[in-house]
Design a protein around this motif. Structure first.
Motif, PDB file in Angstrom:
ATOM      1  N   LYS A   1      58.377  57.531 -53.129  1.00 44.66           N
ATOM      2  CA  LYS A   1      58.266  58.809 -52.159  1.00 44.66           C
ATOM      3  C   LYS A   1      58.053  58.441 -50.513  1.00 44.66           C
ATOM      4  O   LYS A   1      57.321  57.443 -50.264  1.00 44.66           O
ATOM      5  CB  LYS A   1      56.850  59.612 -52.620  1.00 44.66           C
ATOM      6  N   THR A   2      58.662  59.081 -49.670  1.00 40.71           N
ATOM      7  CA  THR A   2      58.562  58.755 -48.378  1.00 40.71           C
ATOM      8  C   THR A   2      58.040  60.141 -47.581  1.00 40.71           C
ATOM      9  O   THR A   2      58.582  61.216 -47.709  1.00 40.71           O
ATOM     10  CB  THR A   2      59.956  58.481 -47.749  1.00 40.71           C
ATOM     11  N   ILE A   3      57.097  59.916 -46.509  1.00 41.73           N
ATOM     12  CA  ILE A   3      56.422  60.834 -45.810  1.00 41.73           C
ATOM     13  C   ILE A   3      56.647  60.565 -44.274  1.00 41.73           C
ATOM     14  O   ILE A   3      56.384  59.552 -43.975  1.00 41.73           O
ATOM     15  CB  ILE A   3      54.861  60.944 -46.085  1.00 41.73           C
ATOM     16  N   VAL A   4      57.522  61.490 -43.683  1.00 38.72           N
ATOM     17  CA  VAL A   4      57.742  61.433 -42.257  1.00 38.72           C
ATOM     18  C   VAL A   4      57.012  62.192 -41.427  1.00 38.72           C
ATOM     19  O   VAL A   4      57.225  63.459 -41.503  1.00 38.72           O
ATOM     20  CB  VAL A   4      59.063  61.312 -41.939  1.00 38.72           C
ATOM     21  N   LYS A   5      56.274  61.459 -40.545  1.00 29.05           N
ATOM     22  CA  LYS A   5      55.536  62.268 -39.500  1.00 29.05           C
ATOM     23  C   LYS A   5      56.022  62.348 -38.226  1.00 29.05           C
ATOM     24  O   LYS A   5      56.392  61.242 -37.713  1.00 29.05           O
ATOM     25  CB  LYS A   5      54.036  61.576 -39.303  1.00 29.05           C
ATOM     26  N   LEU A   6      56.294  63.631 -37.721  1.00 27.34           N
ATOM     27  CA  LEU A   6      57.010  63.675 -36.387  1.00 27.34           C
ATOM     28  C   LEU A   6      56.188  64.354 -35.246  1.00 27.34           C
ATOM     29  O   LEU A   6      56.629  64.104 -34.156  1.00 27.34           O
ATOM     30  CB  LEU A   6      58.211  64.923 -36.777  1.00 27.34           C
ATOM     31  N   GLY A   7      55.352  64.853 -35.363  1.00 34.19           N
ATOM     32  CA  GLY A   7      54.310  65.141 -34.430  1.00 34.19           C
ATOM     33  C   GLY A   7      54.887  66.590 -33.987  1.00 34.19           C
ATOM     34  O   GLY A   7      54.504  66.886 -32.781  1.00 34.19           O
ATOM     35  N   THR A   8      55.807  67.165 -34.649  1.00 34.04           N
ATOM     36  CA  THR A   8      56.298  68.578 -34.157  1.00 34.04           C
ATOM     37  C   THR A   8      56.903  69.266 -35.447  1.00 34.04           C
ATOM     38  O   THR A   8      57.385  68.637 -36.158  1.00 34.04           O
ATOM     39  CB  THR A   8      57.318  68.371 -32.952  1.00 34.04           C
ATOM     40  N   SER A   9      57.007  70.493 -35.261  1.00 34.86           N
ATOM     41  CA  SER A   9      57.596  71.507 -36.096  1.00 34.86           C
ATOM     42  C   SER A   9      58.932  71.941 -35.672  1.00 34.86           C
ATOM     43  O   SER A   9      59.716  72.500 -36.563  1.00 34.86           O
ATOM     44  CB  SER A   9      56.930  72.583 -36.563  1.00 34.86           C
ATOM     45  N   ASN A  10      59.444  71.312 -34.407  1.00 31.23           N
ATOM     46  CA  ASN A  10      60.621  71.698 -33.986  1.00 31.23           C
ATOM     47  C   ASN A  10      61.710  70.731 -34.500  1.00 31.23           C
ATOM     48  O   ASN A  10      62.011  69.768 -33.730  1.00 31.23           O
ATOM     49  CB  ASN A  10      60.596  71.760 -32.533  1.00 31.23           C
ATOM     50  N   ILE A  11      62.329  70.916 -35.602  1.00 22.49           N
ATOM     51  CA  ILE A  11      63.200  69.911 -36.063  1.00 22.49           C
ATOM     52  C   ILE A  11      64.794  70.686 -36.246  1.00 22.49           C
ATOM     53  O   ILE A  11      64.888  71.622 -36.714  1.00 22.49           O
ATOM     54  CB  ILE A  11      62.863  69.539 -37.686  1.00 22.49           C
ATOM     55  N   LEU A  12      65.425  70.072 -35.466  1.00 24.55           N
ATOM     56  CA  LEU A  12      66.924  70.489 -35.381  1.00 24.55           C
ATOM     57  C   LEU A  12      67.873  70.244 -36.621  1.00 24.55           C
ATOM     58  O   LEU A  12      68.447  71.135 -37.112  1.00 24.55           O
ATOM     59  CB  LEU A  12      67.869  69.943 -33.969  1.00 24.55           C
ATOM     60  N   SER A  13      67.653  68.950 -37.319  1.00 21.96           N
ATOM     61  CA  SER A  13      68.396  68.831 -38.399  1.00 21.96           C
ATOM     62  C   SER A  13      67.719  67.483 -39.250  1.00 21.96           C
ATOM     63  O   SER A  13      66.953  66.633 -38.330  1.00 21.96           O
ATOM     64  CB  SER A  13      69.838  68.461 -38.153  1.00 21.96           C
ATOM     65  N   HIS A  14      68.177  67.299 -40.256  1.00 22.02           N
ATOM     66  CA  HIS A  14      67.568  66.064 -40.878  1.00 22.02           C
ATOM     67  C   HIS A  14      68.370  66.028 -42.386  1.00 22.02           C
ATOM     68  O   HIS A  14      68.879  66.962 -42.801  1.00 22.02           O
ATOM     69  CB  HIS A  14      66.049  66.324 -41.308  1.00 22.02           C
ATOM     70  N   THR A  15      68.393  64.874 -42.817  1.00 19.50           N
ATOM     71  CA  THR A  15      69.168  64.417 -44.121  1.00 19.50           C
ATOM     72  C   THR A  15      68.449  65.143 -45.067  1.00 19.50           C
ATOM     73  O   THR A  15      67.024  65.305 -45.403  1.00 19.50           O
ATOM     74  CB  THR A  15      69.078  62.781 -44.499  1.00 19.50           C
ATOM     75  N   GLN A  16      69.076  65.656 -46.195  1.00 16.25           N
ATOM     76  CA  GLN A  16      68.613  66.694 -47.287  1.00 16.25           C
ATOM     77  C   GLN A  16      69.188  65.836 -48.450  1.00 16.25           C
ATOM     78  O   GLN A  16      70.232  66.177 -48.964  1.00 16.25           O
ATOM     79  CB  GLN A  16      69.214  68.041 -47.021  1.00 16.25           C
ATOM     80  N   VAL A  17      68.140  65.225 -48.975  1.00 13.41           N
ATOM     81  CA  VAL A  17      68.290  64.679 -50.347  1.00 13.41           C
ATOM     82  C   VAL A  17      67.064  65.243 -51.372  1.00 13.41           C
ATOM     83  O   VAL A  17      66.204  64.870 -51.045  1.00 13.41           O
ATOM     84  CB  VAL A  17      68.220  63.115 -50.171  1.00 13.41           C
ATOM     85  N   LYS A  18      67.770  65.969 -52.268  1.00 10.77           N
ATOM     86  CA  LYS A  18      66.818  66.561 -52.869  1.00 10.77           C
ATOM     87  C   LYS A  18      65.953  65.535 -53.892  1.00 10.77           C
ATOM     88  O   LYS A  18      66.492  64.717 -54.420  1.00 10.77           O
ATOM     89  CB  LYS A  18      67.443  67.754 -53.961  1.00 10.77           C
ATOM     90  N   PRO A  19      64.770  65.737 -54.228  1.00  6.77           N
ATOM     91  CA  PRO A  19      63.654  66.827 -53.783  1.00  6.77           C
ATOM     92  C   PRO A  19      63.295  66.313 -52.473  1.00  6.77           C
ATOM     93  O   PRO A  19      63.004  65.131 -52.052  1.00  6.77           O
ATOM     94  CB  PRO A  19      62.722  66.708 -54.782  1.00  6.77           C
ATOM     95  N   PHE A  20      62.952  67.372 -51.420  1.00  2.00           N
ATOM     96  CA  PHE A  20      62.469  67.080 -50.378  1.00  2.00           C
ATOM     97  C   PHE A  20      61.656  68.515 -49.750  1.00  2.00           C
ATOM     98  O   PHE A  20      61.957  69.534 -50.190  1.00  2.00           O
ATOM     99  CB  PHE A  20      63.261  66.822 -48.979  1.00  2.00           C
TER     100      PHE A  20
END
Length: 456
Positions: free
Chosen positions: A158-177
């Motif tokens: 399991k991987t948790i990524v902390k970004l410090g913002t909710s403004n995410i333009l795009s990201h890799t989508q590998v289910k489940p996420f």
């Protein structure tokens, strides 16, 4: 009949040896199979640094004691790494394969081991786009891996990524996420094959000022008269998205919410006993600074003469004095200096190159330096200051790619005779004595011209 009986007896005698060889061969044929039963990763991308924490639960499925584990860190610009066990005790990890792999050796004889890995890397979060206007938002792009790149099969991860913002333009989508406020959660994934790669790309808002110390020159001058002088010459650059177009001071002061990625001010932490603090550049003293003395440290707010936007640079010098009794220890002629190799410059700092010089008193000998991590040691040299005769020894070394986790103490041992302390007072006294003697001699001399009468 007798021959058959003798043959049967020989076979019975030899059979135990054959059985032992047979079982030993079978035991050796069972090779150790190491697997990752569970992997928990945490990535912090809220600043300009990539901070990762990895918890690996490894096991040898054959039941043998797990002695070694090969850790692969497929992470460029790695600056800092720490490897501990489940009890937060440091584990021996040595580099191999050109620094791409770390061979971890365990002290306990158990088939089940827990490994905690903490890393910090620089220059892996890049501004995207590379140029923005003064009022625009700074976005960043991170490219990594969804799964832990490992030599071993992983049962669950399991991987948790902390970004410090909710403004995410795009990201890799590998289910489940899933997405939770300012975080991205990938997994849990099961039955991941060894050496499997799945690219992770995240494009998000990152208004953190990307501050980089291009060059740090730190000088520590030791005096046995009770003082240690520290001076740091810093070349600071904004390595974020470059400013597109011209800079408007009016727009900058009108809307304080714009230009959040610009460097307006930052905080430096000094020792609590620091005194005589100065902050200046090539133009002279910089008065735009605030110092707040706390119990354990001094909080110094530094404000450059102008805000720094992407691609802009500045250079300044900061210095202060600290009492030597807090950092020096003595036993007869033996002395020990213990101080920070580097100090805190700003939060989430990144230093490309640091050069440290330690100036010891004249007469110091048998110098031995111990550092908390590997450095590039340079040849000792001598420097001459006021009232010096043979010169003061200077120990210098450098280090590349430093972060805040590198703030640790070095130890410098040397010998110094207390009689050498009398050298400077004797030189001053002798100089004054010679001046008085010359003055007395000159006053007693008669340089007048006498007139003599001549007879015709």
């Amino acid at each position: 009949m007798i021959r058959v009986l003798n043959l049967h007896i020989r076979i019975m005698k030899i059979s135990p040896v054959l059985l032992n060889l047979f079982f030993l061969t079978c035991f050796c044929a069972i090779k150790a199979k190491i697997v990752n039963k569970n992997v928990e990763r945490s990535l912090d991308l809220s600043s300009q640094l990539v901070k990762s924490t990895i918890k690996i639960t490894a096991e040898d499925t054959t039941g043998k004691p797990l002695k070694e584990y090969v850790l692969i860190l497929n992470e460029p610009n790695l600056s800092y790494i720490s490897v501990t066990d489940g009890s937060k005790n440091e584990i021996q990890a040595r580099k191999s394969n050109g620094g791409l792999q770390y061979v971890i050796t365990f002290g306990s004889s158990s088939a089940h081991q827990i490994i905690l890995v903490e890393t910090v890397s620089t220059k892996n979060i890049m501004p995207y786009p590379e140029e923005i206007k003064q009022h625009e938002i700074q976005f960043a792009k991170y490219v990594g891996l969804v799964h832990l790149y490992s030599n071993y099969e992983t049962y669950s991860q399991k991987t948790i990524v902390k970004l410090g913002t909710s403004n995410i333009l795009s990201h890799t989508q590998v289910k489940p996420f899933s997405t939770a406020t300012d975080k991205l959660i990938f997994g849990p994934y099961e039955n991941i094959k060894a050496l499997s790669k799945q690219e992770l790309v995240i494009h998000y808002e990152n208004q953190t000022p990307f501050m980089t110390v291009k060059n740090l020159e730190r000088t520590i001058e030791v005096s046995h008269w009770g003082n240690i002088a520290i001076q740091e010459s810093i070349q600071l650059a904004h390595s974020g998205a470059k400013l597109k177009g011209s800079f408007s001071r009016y727009d900058f002061q009108k809307d304080g919410r714009s230009s959040q990625s610009a460097i307006k001010s930052y905080r430096t932490i000094l020792p609590s006993s620091a005194s005589g603090v100065y902050y200046r550049d090539t133009n002279g003293n910089i008065s735009t600074s605030n110092m707040n003395s706390l119990n354990d440290f001094i909080d110094l707010e530094l404000r450059p003469r102008f805000p720094l936007f992407g691609g802009w640079k500045t250079q300044y010098t900061i210095g202060y004095n600290v009492p030597s009794y807090e950092y020096m220890y003595s036993n007869g002629k033996k002395y020990q200096l213990k101080m920070h190799l580097i100090d805190h410059i700003y939060d989430n700092m990144a230093i490309d190159k640091a050069a440290i010089k330690i100036v010891l008193p004249e007469g110091a000998d048998n110098i031995q330096l111990t550092t908390p991590y590997t450095i590039n040691r340079r040849q000792n040299e001598l420097v001459h200051t006021y009232l010096d005769t043979v010169g003061r020894p200077v120990i210098s070394f450098s280090k590349l790619n430093l972060v805040e986790s590198h703030i640790a103490d070095f130890t410098l041992n040397y010998t110094f005779s207390r009689v050498s302390l009398l050298q400077e007072p004797f030189l001053v006294s002798g100089f004054i004595y010679i001046i008085f003697v010359l003055t007395i001699v000159l006053l007693r001399l008669d340089f007048s011209i006498a007139l003599h009468s001549h007879k015709d």
